[in-house]
Design an enzyme around this catalytic site. Structure first.
Site, PDB file in Angstrom:
ATOM      1  CE1 TYR A  99      91.439 -17.911 -69.394  1.00 48.91           C
ATOM      2  CE2 TYR A  99      89.514 -19.320 -69.192  1.00 48.91           C
ATOM      3  CZ  TYR A  99      90.655 -19.099 -69.637  1.00 48.91           C
ATOM      4  OH  TYR A  99      91.467 -19.926 -70.388  1.00 48.91           O
ATOM      5  CE  LYS A 107     103.368 -25.970 -61.304  1.00 49.29           C
ATOM      6  NZ  LYS A 107     104.183 -27.067 -61.460  1.00 49.29           N
ATOM      7  CG  ASP A 167     103.173 -29.550 -63.592  1.00 49.81           C
ATOM      8  OD1 ASP A 167     102.520 -29.905 -62.770  1.00 49.81           O
ATOM      9  OD2 ASP A 167     104.288 -29.374 -63.179  1.00 49.81           O
ATOM     10  CG  ASP A 183      89.889 -23.048 -71.447  1.00 53.12           C
ATOM     11  OD1 ASP A 183      89.377 -23.825 -72.248  1.00 53.12           O
ATOM     12  OD2 ASP A 183      90.005 -21.745 -71.822  1.00 53.12           O
ATOM     13  CG  ASP A 237      90.454 -27.255 -75.752  1.00 52.48           C
ATOM     14  OD1 ASP A 237      89.249 -27.237 -75.174  1.00 52.48           O
ATOM     15  OD2 ASP A 237      91.083 -26.151 -76.333  1.00 52.48           O
TER      16      ASP A 237
END
Length: 326
Positions: A123, A168, A199, A223, A227
Site C-alpha cells: 500500500y 512469506k 498462508d 489487512d 478481517d
C-alpha cells in the site's frame, strides 16, 4: 483533548453518532471538530480530502473515523492511505477476543492483537497502470520494519512477552528482510518469538486462535488476516482498531462503509464504540475506557443487539443503551 470527527460514508454516518453518544455520556472535556471527508465529498467537489482537511486534522490530537467508500475509479485516491502517510500512522493495532453472548464459528478462548505495518508494503502507493500491464511496488524499509517491530514488542511486554512474526520469506526477498529486522528487534527487547508463513497463519489462526498473543506483519498481510480474525471474533461490526503514530492517532471500526445496509439504521455500532475505548486508552483515560468495555458487555448480556447478532434493535438504540451504562 481535541478530536477530529470524520463519519465518512455509508454506515460511518450512523455508527459514529452512536459512538459519540457514549463519548458524550462520559462528560469529558473534549472539543469535537466535525469534518466531511470521503466518497460523498469527492462526488460533489472532485476531492475526497483536501489539504485544508489535513491541516485541520493536524491541529487535533486524534481522529475518530467511521468508514470510507472507495470506488473503482483510477482518479480516486484512497483517503485512508493518504491519512496514514500524512500523519505517519505507522502502526495499525487490532485486538481480537470473544465478547459476551456472541456466537463464534470456533471454540476455545483467545485474546490476540494483530500489529500491522501501516504506511508501506503493497500500500505504498507506487503504482503504474498501462494498457497491457499494471505494476505495484512493494516497499519494505528498515525504518518501517524496525518501528513496527518495536511497537509490537512494547505491546508484548504488557502481555505475555511473546511475538509471532508473520511473513512469506520463503518466496519474497522483501519478507526475508522484514523477518530479519523483526527477529533482531525481538532479540534486542528480550521478547520470545516464533515465525509463521502467512498462508499457514491464515489456516492455523482459525483452528487454534488461542495459541497467539501479539502478531506482527506487513501491511497487506495484516489487512487480510485482521478481517479473517474478525470472523473468528463474531463479525466486523464488533472489532475496533487504532492507527498510531508518534504524534497523531486515528481510531476506527475495521468494517467498511457497507452501502448495502447504509441508511437502514441496522449497522452494529459496537466496533465504533470500542474504537472510542481504544482512543481513551491511548489518551491515558484508562478508567473511562474500561467503563465503556463493561457497558458493552452489559448490553450484549442483555441481548440488546443489532440484526447482525440476531437482535432487532437499531444502531441508535444500541448506542443509547451503552451510553446509559457508562
Amino acid at each position: 483533548m481535541k478530536i477530529a470527527v470524520v463519519p465518512g460514508d455509508g454506515i460511518g454516518k450512523e455508527v459514529v453518532p452512536a459512538a459519540l453518544l457514549v463519548l458524550d455520556a462520559l462528560g469529558l472535556d473534549i472539543e469535537k471538530v466535525p469534518l466531511e471527508i470521503g466518497y460523498s465529498k469527492w462526488k460533489q467537489t472532485g476531492n475526497a480530502i483536501t489539504d485544508d482537511d489535513i491541516k485541520t486534522i493536524k491541529e487535533c490530537d486524534c481522529v475518530l473515523f467511521g468508514a470510507i467508500t472507495t470506488p473503482p475509479d483510477p482518479n480516486y485516491k484512497s483517503v485512508l492511505v493518504r491519512l496514514r502517510k500524512e500523519l505517519d500512522l505507522y502502526a495499525n493495532i487490532r485486538p481480537f477476543k470473544p465478547l459476551i453472548n456472541v456466537k463464534l464459528p470456533c471454540s476455545g478462548k483467545f485474546d490476540f492483537v494483530i500489529v500491522r505495518e501501516n504506511t508501506e508494503g503493497m500500500y505504498s502507493g507506487v503504482e503504474e497502470l498501462h494498457e497491457d500491464a499494471a505494476y505495484t511496488t512493494r516497499i519494505v524499509t528498515r525504518k518501517g520494519s524496525e518501528r513496527i517491530a518495536e511497537r509490537a514488542c512494547a505491546l508484548a511486554k504488557k502481555r505475555k512477552e511473546h511475538l509471532t512474526i508473520v511473513h512469506k520469506a520463503n518466496v519474497l526477498k522483501s519478507d526475508s528482510f522484514f523477518r530479519d529486522v523483526c527477529t533482531g528487534v525481538a532479540k534486542k527487547n528480550n521478547i520470545s518469538y516464533n515465525e509463521k508463513l502467512v498462508d499457514a497463519m491464515a489456516y492455523d489462526m482459525i483452528l487454534n486462535p488461542g495459541k497467539y498473543d501479539v502478531i506482527v506483519t506487513t501491511n497487506l498481510f495484516g489487512d487480510i488476516l485482521s478481517d479473517e480474525a474478525a470472523a473468528i471474533a463474531g463479525g466486523l461490526g464488533l472489532c475496533p482498531s487504532a492507527n498510531i503514530g508518534d504524534r497523531y492517532a486515528l481510531f476506527e471500526p475495521i468494517h467498511g462503509s457497507a452501502p448495502d445496509i447504509a441508511g437502514t439504521g441496522n449497522a452494529n455500532p459496537i466496533a465504533a464504540i470500542l474504537s472510542v475505548s481504544m482512543m481513551l486508552d491511548w489518551a491515558g483515560n484508562t478508567e473511562m475506557a474500561r467503563s465503556i468495555d463493561k457497558a458493552v458487555d452489559s448490553v450484549l448480556a442483555s441481548h440488546i443487539t443489532t440484526p447482525d447478532l440476531g437482535g432487532s434493535y437499531s444502531t441508535h438504540y444500541v448506542g443509547e443503551a451503552i451510553a446509559h451504562l457508562v
